[in-house]
Write an enzyme that holds these catalytic residues in place. Structure first.
Site, short mmCIF file in Angstrom:
data_model
loop_
_atom_site.label_atom_id
_atom_site.label_comp_id
_atom_site.label_asym_id
_atom_site.label_seq_id
_atom_site.Cartn_x
_atom_site.Cartn_y
_atom_site.Cartn_z
N CYS A 2 -16.72 -47.89 -20.01
CA CYS A 2 -16.38 -47.90 -18.59
C CYS A 2 -16.72 -49.26 -18.00
O CYS A 2 -17.62 -49.95 -18.47
CB CYS A 2 -17.11 -46.84 -17.77
SG CYS A 2 -16.95 -45.18 -18.41
N ARG A 27 -12.84 -52.15 -21.36
CA ARG A 27 -13.99 -51.27 -21.55
C ARG A 27 -13.59 -49.79 -21.50
O ARG A 27 -14.46 -48.91 -21.63
CB ARG A 27 -15.03 -51.53 -20.46
CG ARG A 27 -15.52 -52.96 -20.44
CD ARG A 27 -16.47 -53.18 -19.29
NE ARG A 27 -17.73 -52.51 -19.54
CZ ARG A 27 -18.75 -53.04 -20.19
NH1 ARG A 27 -18.66 -54.27 -20.65
NH2 ARG A 27 -19.86 -52.36 -20.38
N TRP A 74 -13.83 -44.60 -19.57
CA TRP A 74 -13.62 -44.12 -20.93
C TRP A 74 -14.42 -42.82 -21.00
O TRP A 74 -15.64 -42.84 -20.98
CB TRP A 74 -14.12 -45.12 -21.96
CG TRP A 74 -13.77 -44.75 -23.37
CD1 TRP A 74 -12.58 -44.94 -23.99
CD2 TRP A 74 -14.63 -44.10 -24.31
NE1 TRP A 74 -12.64 -44.45 -25.28
CE2 TRP A 74 -13.87 -43.93 -25.50
CE3 TRP A 74 -15.94 -43.65 -24.29
CZ2 TRP A 74 -14.40 -43.34 -26.64
CZ3 TRP A 74 -16.47 -43.05 -25.42
CH2 TRP A 74 -15.70 -42.91 -26.59
N ASN A 99 -21.39 -46.27 -15.52
CA ASN A 99 -21.08 -46.58 -16.91
C ASN A 99 -22.28 -46.15 -17.73
O ASN A 99 -23.41 -46.53 -17.41
CB ASN A 99 -20.84 -48.11 -17.02
CG ASN A 99 -20.84 -48.60 -18.46
OD1 ASN A 99 -20.46 -47.87 -19.36
ND2 ASN A 99 -21.25 -49.84 -18.66
N GLY A 100 -22.06 -45.33 -18.77
CA GLY A 100 -23.17 -44.90 -19.62
C GLY A 100 -23.21 -43.39 -19.76
O GLY A 100 -22.27 -42.70 -19.37
N GLU A 482 -9.08 -52.34 -43.80
CA GLU A 482 -8.72 -52.90 -42.49
C GLU A 482 -7.24 -52.64 -42.19
O GLU A 482 -6.87 -52.33 -41.05
CB GLU A 482 -9.05 -54.40 -42.47
CG GLU A 482 -8.57 -55.17 -41.26
CD GLU A 482 -9.13 -54.71 -39.91
OE1 GLU A 482 -9.98 -53.81 -39.88
OE2 GLU A 482 -8.69 -55.26 -38.90
N LYS A 486 -5.93 -50.59 -38.97
CA LYS A 486 -4.96 -51.17 -38.01
C LYS A 486 -3.81 -50.20 -37.80
O LYS A 486 -3.40 -49.95 -36.68
CB LYS A 486 -4.40 -52.51 -38.52
CG LYS A 486 -5.30 -53.70 -38.45
CD LYS A 486 -5.53 -54.25 -37.06
CE LYS A 486 -6.71 -53.61 -36.42
NZ LYS A 486 -8.03 -54.10 -36.68
N GLU A 489 -4.90 -46.89 -35.86
CA GLU A 489 -5.36 -46.96 -34.47
C GLU A 489 -4.25 -47.30 -33.48
O GLU A 489 -4.33 -46.92 -32.32
CB GLU A 489 -6.55 -47.91 -34.31
CG GLU A 489 -6.24 -49.38 -34.36
CD GLU A 489 -7.46 -50.26 -34.10
OE1 GLU A 489 -8.25 -49.96 -33.20
OE2 GLU A 489 -7.60 -51.27 -34.81
N HIS A 505 -9.11 -40.31 -59.08
CA HIS A 505 -10.25 -39.39 -58.88
C HIS A 505 -10.03 -38.47 -57.69
O HIS A 505 -10.98 -37.88 -57.19
CB HIS A 505 -11.54 -40.19 -58.72
CG HIS A 505 -11.87 -41.00 -59.94
ND1 HIS A 505 -12.25 -40.44 -61.13
CD2 HIS A 505 -11.82 -42.34 -60.17
CE1 HIS A 505 -12.45 -41.40 -62.04
NE2 HIS A 505 -12.18 -42.57 -61.48
N LYS A 604 -11.73 -51.47 -25.92
CA LYS A 604 -11.98 -52.73 -26.63
C LYS A 604 -13.45 -52.89 -26.96
O LYS A 604 -13.82 -53.33 -28.03
CB LYS A 604 -11.47 -53.89 -25.78
CG LYS A 604 -11.63 -55.25 -26.41
CD LYS A 604 -10.70 -55.42 -27.59
CE LYS A 604 -10.89 -56.70 -28.34
NZ LYS A 604 -10.33 -56.60 -29.70
O1 M6R Z 1 -16.91 -55.84 -30.70
P1 M6R Z 1 -17.19 -55.35 -32.11
O2 M6R Z 1 -16.64 -56.24 -33.15
O3 M6R Z 1 -18.64 -55.03 -32.32
O4 M6R Z 1 -16.42 -53.96 -32.19
C1 M6R Z 1 -16.59 -53.13 -33.30
C2 M6R Z 1 -15.43 -52.14 -33.41
O5 M6R Z 1 -15.42 -51.30 -32.29
C3 M6R Z 1 -14.10 -52.87 -33.49
O6 M6R Z 1 -14.10 -53.76 -34.57
C4 M6R Z 1 -12.94 -51.87 -33.68
O7 M6R Z 1 -13.07 -51.17 -34.88
C5 M6R Z 1 -11.64 -52.63 -33.62
N1 M6R Z 1 -11.20 -52.72 -32.27
C6 M6R Z 1 -10.57 -52.08 -34.45
O8 M6R Z 1 -9.44 -52.87 -34.40
#
Ligand code: M6R
Length: 609
Positions: A2, A27, A74, A99-100, A482, A486, A489, A505, A604
């Site tokens: 948030c 956020r 959020w 926020n929190g 990764e 990608k 998400e 396996h 983010k």
């Molecule tokens: O800001 P950070 O790198 O600590 O964030 C960690 C993860 O939340 C972040 O890498 C997330 O998995 C990515 N947005 C995925 O693309």
């Protein structure tokens, strides 16, 4: 997560609050709202859409005010509905943004119900609103100071009360809050970026601080109730905002950020005479690095995959034992601390709650040597660690991490070679070779980016799928992980990654003609093993989509679709191989029409655990 922003001024402050929210959407973005305060009571506009829509609403309603608070959410407690959107009111007298997470909200709610307060939302925030209201005796600053002593958990709040229409009170513990100083007007915000442009200077509040902003200025009290001053800095120190929001020729920030990678990497590679010098990480890094005997990497999500890749480099090049842990696991498990270990945290934002908590946990166990690989110079993580390697990706707006990841990899590779040199495992010739590889990397990346049209053709097929497997081996297994992250998400296609040798396996049971199997195929020592794994897939009818180094000589045939990468790029190959996977995810999501830069349910910066 948030984002919160608040302001006191002698002009209509709503456009500043809305602009602040727009900058804080990273956020969280599942609902948003703004409140202004008048002697008749607070008034608000809320939306379960994006800030752009809230902006439309306030313009249409001619919603204005000189004192206000605003929020982008959020959801943690309560679904993302208008009713749960902030600002939250107490008895039409007080409004709050939060926020929190308040951990003792159930006990507080029972106590407040007993006092006659009614709860109309599912949020934990409403208990703070009623608690402050119940303690208010004409001084909001005092009521908030008293209320926060009863809160357990993490919070940053902004509060207004109808009886003090030119006052906003803020407080923080566990979640960030800054105070901004403008010309006769004052602000609070989760991030300096939100108020850059309106505020000239900002101060970071410390744990337990409560602040009051009014037309008279700013007062800050520490947890013990003493009035204190907090150092202020020029807001420019937090970087500009304007230039980074221009999309240029791109459709989405993610696409723009993928194409910025050659520049970002070039900015992250240090000057020639400094390459692989411990001083890159901090003044006395050489002395400390010489005394360490292992590495412990802590991170989340994409940053964790950067850590997994780095393990291969650190153990191969520097011959130093490296453990990589998911921060949210490490912080809660019993582990055997090694005071001679260098704790490396990796984070784009430097504000990820789990990574920060894991770092503090490691420090509390006596591991005092810490290094942050981070993209934000002013972040909490950089402030908490002994050493820093700053990536120079520039502001990353798309939720899906791209240029942050590849610049993290560059930083971690530099760490591996630096430690390798110090430990006598890298000679001058090898050092020169690594430097050459690094320096040529931006040009090599441009070669990979040129593959976009072929990847778009594949993405049209992927857009019709609901599942995908990703395979890699060794140094490229984290790249497969990764790639799967990608894709899932941003396109919402279920995707899993496996080390290719692991297929038989279990996951091979999933392979049918309907299953696309994306394969990362560098021309490294494991190539022949990988080819056997590919045959295992073909024998079950699986469709292989292979990103193959040109010198592997893997070619397209029935059931095997190949995009030829440049020739093998040695130890830095993962940095090249992740780029087509980013593009595949991007174009697949784009073809499915998802909100690429703000995928559902995500944010983010993940500032709650
Ligand atoms: O800001 P950070 O790198 O600590 O964030 C960690 C993860 O939340 C972040 O890498 C997330 O998995 C990515 N947005 C995925 O693309």
């Amino acid at each position: 997560m948030c984002g919160i922003v608040g302001a006191v001024a002698q002009r209509n402050i709503v456009p500043v609050l809305i602009e602040g929210l727009r900058r804080l959407e990273y956020r969280g973005y599942d609902s948003c709202g703004v409140a202004t305060v008048t002697a008749a009571g607070p008034q608000r506009v809320r939306s379960v859409s994006r800030v752009a829509e809230l902006d439309e609403q306030v313009r249409t309603a001619h919603f204005e005010g000189v004192t206000g608070i605003a929020h982008t959410r959020w959801a943690t407690h309560g679904a993302p509905t208008v009713n749960n959107a902030h600002p939250i009111f107490s008895r039409d007298a007080l409004a709050i943004v939060h926020n929190g997470i308040i951990e003792n909200y159930e006990a507080l709610r029972e106590m407040l119900r007993a006092k006659g307060y009614e709860f109309v939302s599912q949020t934990d925030t409403e208990v703070i609103a009623h608690l402050i209201h119940s303690l208010y005796k004409g001084d909001l600053f005092a009521a908030v100071r008293e209320a926060v002593l009863q809160l357990a958990g993490a919070y940053a709040i902004g509060v207004v009360h109808k009886d003090q229409p030119h006052v906003v009170v803020g407080a923080r513990a566990g979640s960030p809050l800054v105070v901004g100083y403008g010309e006769g007007e004052y602000f609070i915000a989760s991030d300096a970026l939100a108020i850059a442009g309106s505020a000239n200077r900002v101060s970071y509040l410390e744990e337990g601080d409560v602040c009051e902003i009014s037309l008279e200025g700013v007062r800050i009290a520490d947890r013990a109730g003493n009035l204190v001053t907090r150092e202020s800095r020029d807001v420019q120190a937090y970087g500009g905002y304007g230039d980074t929001v221009d999309l240029g020729p791109y459709r989405h920030y993610m696409q723009k950020e993928i194409f910025e990678q050659p520049r970002a990497i070039s900015d992250t590679i240090p000057a020639l005479d400094e390459a692989f010098d411990p001083v890159l990480f901090g003044e006395n890094a050489a002395e400390v690095f010489e005394g360490i005997d292992s590495i412990l990497i802590l991170a989340c999500g994409t940053s964790y995959y950067a850590g997994l890749t780095a393990k291969y480099w650190l153990e191969t090049v520097a011959k130093i034992r490296t453990d990589v842990e998911i921060a949210s696991e490490y912080r809660y498990r019993e582990s055997v601390p090694n005071p001679r270990s260098l704790v490396v945290t990796i984070s784009q934002s430097g504000e990820t709650a789990d990574t920060l908590a894991a770092l503090k946990h490691a420090q509390s166990l006596g591991m005092e040597h810490t290094l942050a690989v981070c993209n934000v110079a002013t972040s909490a993580m950089v402030r908490l660690t002994e050493f820093t390697f700053l990536t120079h990706a520039g502001r990353e707006i798309g939720v899906a991490s791209t240029k942050a990841f590849t610049t993290q990899l560059v930083g971690l590779f530099i760490l591996a070679v630096t430690l390798g040199k110090l430990r006598g495992h890298v000679n001058a010739e090898q050092e020169a070779g690594y430097l050459k590889l690094l320096r040529h990397l931006p040009a090599a990346l441009n070669g990979v980016l040129a593959l976009e049209p072929q990847i778009i053709a594949w993405s049209e097929e992927f857009a019709r799928k609901e599942n995908a497997l990703f395979l890699g081996r060794g140094l490229h297994y984290p790249i497969a992980l990764e790639g799967a992250l990608k894709l899932k998400e941003i396109s919402y296609i279920h995707a899993e990654a496996y080390p290719a040798g692991e297929l038989k396996h279990g996951p091979l049971a999933l392979v049918t003609e309907a299953m696309p199997v994306v394969t990362v195929a560098p021309n490294d020592a494991l190539l022949e093993k990988l080819k056997s794994n590919m045959q295992e897939v073909r024998a079950r009818g699986g469709q292989l989509y292979v990103f193959a180094d040109a010198d592997t000589h893997i070619t397209s045939e029935e059931g095997i679709h190949v995009i030829r990468m440049p020739e093998h790029y040695g130890l830095l190959s993962p940095i090249l191989h992740v780029v087509p996977l980013q593009l595949l995810a991007y174009h697949t999501a784009s073809a499915r029409g998802t909100d690429v830069d703000k995928p559902r349910n995500l944010a983010k910066s993940v500032t709650v655990e």
